[in-house]
Scaffold this active site. Structure first.
Site, PDB file in Angstrom:
ATOM      1  N   GLU A 262     -40.843  64.465  28.183  1.00  0.00           N
ATOM      2  CA  GLU A 262     -42.255  64.047  28.212  1.00  0.00           C
ATOM      3  C   GLU A 262     -42.927  64.760  27.047  1.00  0.00           C
ATOM      4  O   GLU A 262     -43.115  65.975  27.097  1.00  0.00           O
ATOM      5  CB  GLU A 262     -42.915  64.483  29.523  1.00  0.00           C
ATOM      6  CG  GLU A 262     -42.372  63.813  30.761  1.00  0.00           C
ATOM      7  CD  GLU A 262     -42.874  62.397  30.944  1.00  0.00           C
ATOM      8  OE1 GLU A 262     -43.691  61.925  30.125  1.00  0.00           O
ATOM      9  OE2 GLU A 262     -42.426  61.755  31.898  1.00  0.00           O
ATOM     10  N   CYS A 295     -51.857  65.764  27.162  1.00  0.00           N
ATOM     11  CA  CYS A 295     -50.948  64.916  26.391  1.00  0.00           C
ATOM     12  C   CYS A 295     -51.434  63.473  26.365  1.00  0.00           C
ATOM     13  O   CYS A 295     -51.217  62.757  25.404  1.00  0.00           O
ATOM     14  CB  CYS A 295     -49.556  64.983  26.980  1.00  0.00           C
ATOM     15  SG  CYS A 295     -49.541  64.592  28.730  1.00  0.00           S
TER      16      CYS A 295
HETATM   17  P1  NAD Z   1     -43.885  73.515  23.299  1.00  0.00           P
HETATM   18  O1  NAD Z   1     -43.022  72.384  22.927  1.00  0.00           O
HETATM   19  O2  NAD Z   1     -44.199  74.546  22.297  1.00  0.00           O
HETATM   20  O3  NAD Z   1     -43.274  74.300  24.543  1.00  0.00           O
HETATM   21  C1  NAD Z   1     -42.943  73.656  25.755  1.00  0.00           C
HETATM   22  C2  NAD Z   1     -41.926  74.492  26.495  1.00  0.00           C
HETATM   23  O4  NAD Z   1     -40.730  74.561  25.720  1.00  0.00           O
HETATM   24  C3  NAD Z   1     -42.343  75.927  26.753  1.00  0.00           C
HETATM   25  O5  NAD Z   1     -41.862  76.326  28.014  1.00  0.00           O
HETATM   26  C4  NAD Z   1     -41.627  76.684  25.643  1.00  0.00           C
HETATM   27  O6  NAD Z   1     -41.399  78.031  25.965  1.00  0.00           O
HETATM   28  C5  NAD Z   1     -40.325  75.913  25.552  1.00  0.00           C
HETATM   29  N1  NAD Z   1     -39.611  76.021  24.272  1.00  0.00           N
HETATM   30  C6  NAD Z   1     -40.111  76.346  23.053  1.00  0.00           C
HETATM   31  N2  NAD Z   1     -39.145  76.337  22.121  1.00  0.00           N
HETATM   32  C7  NAD Z   1     -37.999  75.973  22.749  1.00  0.00           C
HETATM   33  C8  NAD Z   1     -36.655  75.770  22.332  1.00  0.00           C
HETATM   34  N3  NAD Z   1     -36.285  75.938  21.061  1.00  0.00           N
HETATM   35  N4  NAD Z   1     -35.737  75.381  23.235  1.00  0.00           N
HETATM   36  C9  NAD Z   1     -36.088  75.186  24.528  1.00  0.00           C
HETATM   37  N5  NAD Z   1     -37.348  75.378  24.997  1.00  0.00           N
HETATM   38  C10 NAD Z   1     -38.295  75.768  24.122  1.00  0.00           C
HETATM   39  O7  NAD Z   1     -45.214  72.839  23.880  1.00  0.00           O
HETATM   40  P2  NAD Z   1     -46.516  73.552  24.387  1.00  0.00           P
HETATM   41  O8  NAD Z   1     -47.244  74.055  23.189  1.00  0.00           O
HETATM   42  O9  NAD Z   1     -46.198  74.505  25.493  1.00  0.00           O
HETATM   43  O10 NAD Z   1     -47.313  72.331  25.059  1.00  0.00           O
HETATM   44  C11 NAD Z   1     -48.052  71.430  24.316  1.00  0.00           C
HETATM   45  C12 NAD Z   1     -47.275  70.152  24.082  1.00  0.00           C
HETATM   46  O11 NAD Z   1     -46.844  69.597  25.315  1.00  0.00           O
HETATM   47  C13 NAD Z   1     -48.109  69.070  23.451  1.00  0.00           C
HETATM   48  O12 NAD Z   1     -47.390  68.462  22.415  1.00  0.00           O
HETATM   49  C14 NAD Z   1     -48.351  68.074  24.568  1.00  0.00           C
HETATM   50  O13 NAD Z   1     -48.575  66.765  24.167  1.00  0.00           O
HETATM   51  C15 NAD Z   1     -47.098  68.203  25.357  1.00  0.00           C
HETATM   52  N6  NAD Z   1     -47.304  67.748  26.730  1.00  0.00           N
HETATM   53  C16 NAD Z   1     -46.761  66.538  27.089  1.00  0.00           C
HETATM   54  C17 NAD Z   1     -46.963  66.051  28.366  1.00  0.00           C
HETATM   55  C18 NAD Z   1     -46.370  64.736  28.777  1.00  0.00           C
HETATM   56  O14 NAD Z   1     -46.252  64.496  29.952  1.00  0.00           O
HETATM   57  N7  NAD Z   1     -45.977  63.874  27.868  1.00  0.00           N
HETATM   58  C19 NAD Z   1     -47.678  66.798  29.296  1.00  0.00           C
HETATM   59  C20 NAD Z   1     -48.208  68.021  28.904  1.00  0.00           C
HETATM   60  C21 NAD Z   1     -48.001  68.489  27.606  1.00  0.00           C
END
Ligand code: NAD
Length: 499
Positions: A262, A295
């Site tokens: 997502e 999002c």
């Molecule tokens: P992010 O991608 O930076 O992090 C998300 C998660 O991934 C965190 O738990 C983080 O610790 C982990 N992570 C980071 N690097 C990683 C790696 N290399 N391998 C595995 N895991 C890793 O996102 P964020 O800044 O926490 O959240 C914002 C983003 O989330 C925005 O782009 C938003 O659109 C998206 N979002 C999407 C939805 C949806 O349902 N489509 C819902 C909420 C947020």
């Protein structure tokens, strides 16, 4: 000053600190100051969480067909514990994620708990076994009776973001548990408390050991990388940025991991010239709910050229009307607080500069407002005279920054809406329902609301087209994501003999 309880890891039924005793500070988005502590999981902790989840899935009857009623009962009990702890969870959402009190009554808690109820209600609709009838096989030279059964996929790693943590955590953990999986929840570093609460309450209601683990740490990538690369994990259910999602897909390939993603969005709201509530439709797109950190927010407002100047005036009035009525932690009626972190603040401020450099006009906002309490505050911001090929129209800003783009006619509006690497949500408004429906069908996106219709709810599948993701969360489809389908066949004569 500590305001929220220390976030503890949950591994093998035990609430505990990191194996080396390490902790890190949880920073309040409101003040920029520590607001609590969290265990800083080591690689050893993550490895143990995976080992326990694997063992529990392989060696207990948690995921068995006979255990379905019991699973539903436990998941319902856990839901009740979350309802009983409403105040505590509100406090955590406010202090960790920067939610306003009003927003706790919306996406941060109420909508999340509604989603939990929806999953419980949808559970009865799962078709665990489907009869595929009989078929003669030329290969086997016999007729077989065939069924398809749904089975839990196994060990699930749920990797979640900080923006609406409870909502996303429930979306994954509850669906995985109902399907019969063992779940390792890995919340974002900024919001460990809204993950830790799953361990605390699971222990309280007597969840079987090893079915749920919760791990987190200060390093955003370490635990997630381990979960993605480990062959003992069957499925990675990830919500977060498209960049990390892409990386997870690549890393997961080595162990042929199932990935459910997502991701980000840059959704378009198309307000046609005949929209019955044109002024309201335009004004309510201000992107102030949770400071635009959603999002599915409609961050590109598309208005007809013929009414573009009027739309600007409407927006000017709307931002002036909001004034400084945002960003106060004690206010009960405000919808907008700070952005989550210094990093996010700087990223958004950079985009505001990019927009100006690209030649867009700043209609409202644009400034950082640390005077509001020392935290990460950015004014509700609006750019007009935006072309869809500008970076501020193409890239996800994930902050309170709206861009307003003019269009010529319906075909142009559809073209602009679709001219995006994302496809998560969107909306269209018109007095002509058929016209609006035609546009709703033409936009390549996971959900569309017509005239303000709400296409996002816990009983509906939610997810993205294109770079916004793969798979669907919520609704019946959201539980089915955590299952595999196995077909079983046997010769008809054998079945008859057995009868
Ligand atoms: P992010 O991608 O930076 O992090 C998300 C998660 O991934 C965190 O738990 C983080 O610790 C982990 N992570 C980071 N690097 C990683 C790696 N290399 N391998 C595995 N895991 C890793 O996102 P964020 O800044 O926490 O959240 C914002 C983003 O989330 C925005 O782009 C938003 O659109 C998206 N979002 C999407 C939805 C949806 O349902 N489509 C819902 C909420 C947020």
């Amino acid at each position: 000053m500590t305001l929220i309880p220390e976030a503890k890891l949950f591994i093998d039924g035990e609430l505990r600190g990191a194996s080396d005793g390490g902790t890190y500070d949880v920073i309040s988005p409101w003040t920029g100051q520590p607001v609590g502590k969290a265990a800083n999981a080591t690689a050893q902790d993550v490895d143990q969480a995976i080992a326990v989840a694997r063992r529990t899935f392989d060696e207990t009857n948690w995921g068995s067909a006979e255990n379905r009623d019991k699973r539903l009962e436990l998941v319902t009990k856990l839901r009740d514990a979350f309802l009983e702890n409403r105040e505590l969870i509100h406090d955590i959402a406010v202090h960790e994620a920067g939610a306003t009190r009003l927003n706790c009554n919306l996406a941060h808690y109420a909508m999340a708990m509604d989603g939990w109820n929806d999953y419980i209600n949808k559970f009865a609709e799962i078709e665990w076994e489907k009869d595929h009838g009989e078929r003669y096989s030329a290969m086997a030279q016999s007729t077989s009776k065939r069924i398809a059964v749904r089975e839990p996929v196994g060990v699930v790693a749920a990797i979640t973001p900080w923006n609406v943590p409870l909502y996303v955590n429930i979306g994954k953990v509850v669906a995985g548990l109902l399907a019969g999986c063992c779940v390792i929840l890995k919340p974002a570093p900024n919001t460990p408390g809204e993950g830790a609460i799953f361990g605390e309450l699971a222990q309280k209601v007597g969840f079987p050991k090893g079915v749920i683990q919760v791990v987190f740490g200060e390093d955003p990538a370490m635990a997630g990388e381990m979960l993605v690369q480990d062959r003992r994990v069957d499925l990675v259910s990830f919500t977060g940025s498209t960049a990390v999602g892409r990386h997870i897909m690549e890393q997961g390939a080595k162990t042929m991991k199932r990935v459910f993603l997502e991701l980000g969005g840059k959704s378009a709201k198309i307000v046609l010239e005949d929209a019955p509530n044109f002024a309201m439709d335009v004004a309510t797109t201000m992107l102030i709910v949770h400071a635009g950190q959603g999002c599915a927010v409609q961050s590109r407002l598309l208005v007809p050229k013929s009414r573009y100047e009027e739309a600007k005036e409407i927006l000017k009035g709307a931002y002036a009307h909001l004034g400084d009525n945002w960003g106060q932690i004690d206010a009960q009626d405000q919808i907008m607080g700070p952005v989550v972190s210094k990093k996010q603040h700087d990223r958004i401020m950079n985009y505001i500069q990019v927009g100006q450099d690209e030649g867009a006009t700043l209609l409202a906002g644009g400034k950082s407002r640390p005077d509001k309490g020392g935290g990460f505050f950015i004014e509700p911001t609006c750019f007009v005279d935006v072309a869809n090929n500008m970076r501020i129209a193409q890239e996800e800003i994930f902050g309170p920054v709206l861009v307003v783009i003019p269009f010529e006619d319906d075909a142009d509006a559809i073209r602009i809406a679709n001219d995006s690497e994302y496809g998560l949500a969107g909306g269209v408004s018109s007095a002509d329902f058929e016209r609006a429906m035609k546009i709703a069908r033409a936009v390549r996106t996971g959900s569309m609301g017509i005239n303000g219709g709400m296409a996002i709810a816990g009983d509906l599948p939610f997810g993205g087209y294109k770079h916004s993701g793969i798979g669907r969360e919520w609704g019946l489809e959201g539980i089915e994501e955590y299952t595999e389908i196995k077909t079983i066949a046997w010769p008809v004569q054998q079945a008859e003999a057995a009868e």
